[in-house]
Design a protein around this motif. Structure first.
Motif, PDB file in Angstrom:
ATOM      1  N   THR A 143      34.678  52.850 -36.968  1.00 49.83           N
ATOM      2  CA  THR A 143      34.434  52.633 -38.391  1.00 49.83           C
ATOM      3  C   THR A 143      33.436  51.497 -38.608  1.00 49.83           C
ATOM      4  N   ALA A 144      33.593  50.391 -37.876  1.00 48.69           N
ATOM      5  CA  ALA A 144      32.664  49.262 -37.995  1.00 48.69           C
ATOM      6  C   ALA A 144      31.249  49.685 -37.610  1.00 48.69           C
ATOM      7  N   PHE A 145      31.133  50.458 -36.553  1.00 47.35           N
ATOM      8  CA  PHE A 145      29.841  50.980 -36.104  1.00 47.35           C
ATOM      9  C   PHE A 145      29.198  51.832 -37.201  1.00 47.35           C
ATOM     10  N   LEU A 146      29.947  52.778 -37.770  1.00 47.27           N
ATOM     11  CA  LEU A 146      29.408  53.638 -38.829  1.00 47.27           C
ATOM     12  C   LEU A 146      28.996  52.831 -40.053  1.00 47.27           C
ATOM     13  N   ASN A 147      29.829  51.870 -40.443  1.00 48.78           N
ATOM     14  CA  ASN A 147      29.509  51.035 -41.602  1.00 48.78           C
ATOM     15  C   ASN A 147      28.237  50.223 -41.371  1.00 48.78           C
ATOM     16  N   GLN A 148      28.073  49.680 -40.169  1.00 51.52           N
ATOM     17  CA  GLN A 148      26.885  48.888 -39.900  1.00 51.52           C
ATOM     18  C   GLN A 148      25.623  49.742 -39.938  1.00 51.52           C
ATOM     19  N   VAL A 149      25.681  50.923 -39.345  1.00 50.31           N
ATOM     20  CA  VAL A 149      24.524  51.817 -39.369  1.00 50.31           C
ATOM     21  C   VAL A 149      24.139  52.131 -40.819  1.00 50.31           C
ATOM     22  N   GLU A 150      25.119  52.494 -41.615  1.00 53.53           N
ATOM     23  CA  GLU A 150      24.861  52.844 -43.015  1.00 53.53           C
ATOM     24  C   GLU A 150      24.280  51.659 -43.790  1.00 53.53           C
ATOM     25  N   MET A 151      24.876  50.497 -43.630  1.00 54.30           N
ATOM     26  CA  MET A 151      24.414  49.316 -44.368  1.00 54.30           C
ATOM     27  C   MET A 151      23.008  48.890 -43.950  1.00 54.30           C
ATOM     28  N   LEU A 152      22.710  48.937 -42.657  1.00 56.00           N
ATOM     29  CA  LEU A 152      21.361  48.588 -42.204  1.00 56.00           C
ATOM     30  C   LEU A 152      20.331  49.587 -42.726  1.00 56.00           C
ATOM     31  N   ARG A 153      20.670  50.849 -42.748  1.00 54.42           N
ATOM     32  CA  ARG A 153      19.739  51.850 -43.279  1.00 54.42           C
ATOM     33  C   ARG A 153      19.481  51.625 -44.763  1.00 54.42           C
ATOM     34  N   GLN A 154      20.488  51.179 -45.487  1.00 55.36           N
ATOM     35  CA  GLN A 154      20.315  50.902 -46.917  1.00 55.36           C
ATOM     36  C   GLN A 154      19.363  49.735 -47.171  1.00 55.36           C
ATOM     37  N   THR A 155      19.191  48.853 -46.194  1.00 53.13           N
ATOM     38  CA  THR A 155      18.263  47.729 -46.351  1.00 53.13           C
ATOM     39  C   THR A 155      16.824  48.147 -46.088  1.00 53.13           C
ATOM     40  N   GLY A 156      16.629  49.363 -45.624  1.00 52.28           N
ATOM     41  CA  GLY A 156      15.288  49.846 -45.341  1.00 52.28           C
ATOM     42  C   GLY A 156      14.865  49.683 -43.898  1.00 52.28           C
ATOM     43  N   GLU A 157      15.732  49.124 -43.058  1.00 53.82           N
ATOM     44  CA  GLU A 157      15.397  48.979 -41.637  1.00 53.82           C
ATOM     45  C   GLU A 157      15.406  50.354 -40.966  1.00 53.82           C
ATOM     46  N   THR A 158      14.619  50.497 -39.922  1.00 53.19           N
ATOM     47  CA  THR A 158      14.645  51.715 -39.120  1.00 53.19           C
ATOM     48  C   THR A 158      15.781  51.572 -38.120  1.00 53.19           C
ATOM     49  N   VAL A 159      16.765  52.457 -38.227  1.00 55.17           N
ATOM     50  CA  VAL A 159      17.947  52.373 -37.381  1.00 55.17           C
ATOM     51  C   VAL A 159      18.056  53.638 -36.539  1.00 55.17           C
ATOM     52  N   TRP A 160      18.106  53.448 -35.240  1.00 51.95           N
ATOM     53  CA  TRP A 160      18.359  54.547 -34.318  1.00 51.95           C
ATOM     54  C   TRP A 160      19.782  54.392 -33.810  1.00 51.95           C
TER      55      TRP A 160
END
Length: 136
Positions: free
Chosen positions: A20-37
């Motif tokens: 859950t923490a992993f999924l939340n971090q991916v989602e939140m970083l993507r919302q900031t506009g960062e490129t997340v792989w």
């Protein structure tokens, strides 16, 4: 900036907080506009792992700067897994080694930082609680 988030949790049962923490971090970083792989084989500007398996270890050792979120500490093994009395010493050595392989460790609580230091982790440690998605 590209951030490669590493987690082996998609390949295991999902009923635990690390996933859950992993999924939340991916989602939140993507919302900031960062490129997340996620679990990419490409070289990113930052490699950030949430798990401590062999794939994570490989990525942390080969890609810098690297960050590990410390969800697992020696105390969390007791009562969680069978046979800790037999193989616990190896697990503690492995945890110390992988955390010391990163450039930064994010401890999810002050107690985690304290226990990592007591275990011999020398890497820089910052306390950063797991992000929580309040929209769900």
């Amino acid at each position: 900036m590209t951030i490669n988030i590493i987690s082996e949790t998609p390949y295991f049962p999902k009923a635990h907080g690390v996933h859950t923490a992993f999924l939340n971090q991916v989602e939140m970083l993507r919302q900031t506009g960062e490129t997340v792989w996620v679990n990419s084989s490409r070289k990113a500007d930052i490699t950030h792992s949430h798990t401590l398996g062999l794939y994570s270890y490989y990525k942390i050792r080969r890609n810098h700067p690297s960050v590990i979120t410390a969800h697992v500490i020696p105390d969390s093994l007791v009562g969680s897994l069978k046979g800790v009395a037999i193989w616990g010493g190896f697990a503690i050595s492995y945890l110390r080694h992988i955390y010391n392989s990163a450039d930064l460790v994010l401890a999810v609580a002050p107690r985690v930082e304290t226990e990592l230091r007591a275990t011999g982790v020398k890497t820089r440690i910052e306390v950063f609680p797991n992000p929580i998605n309040t929209d769900h």
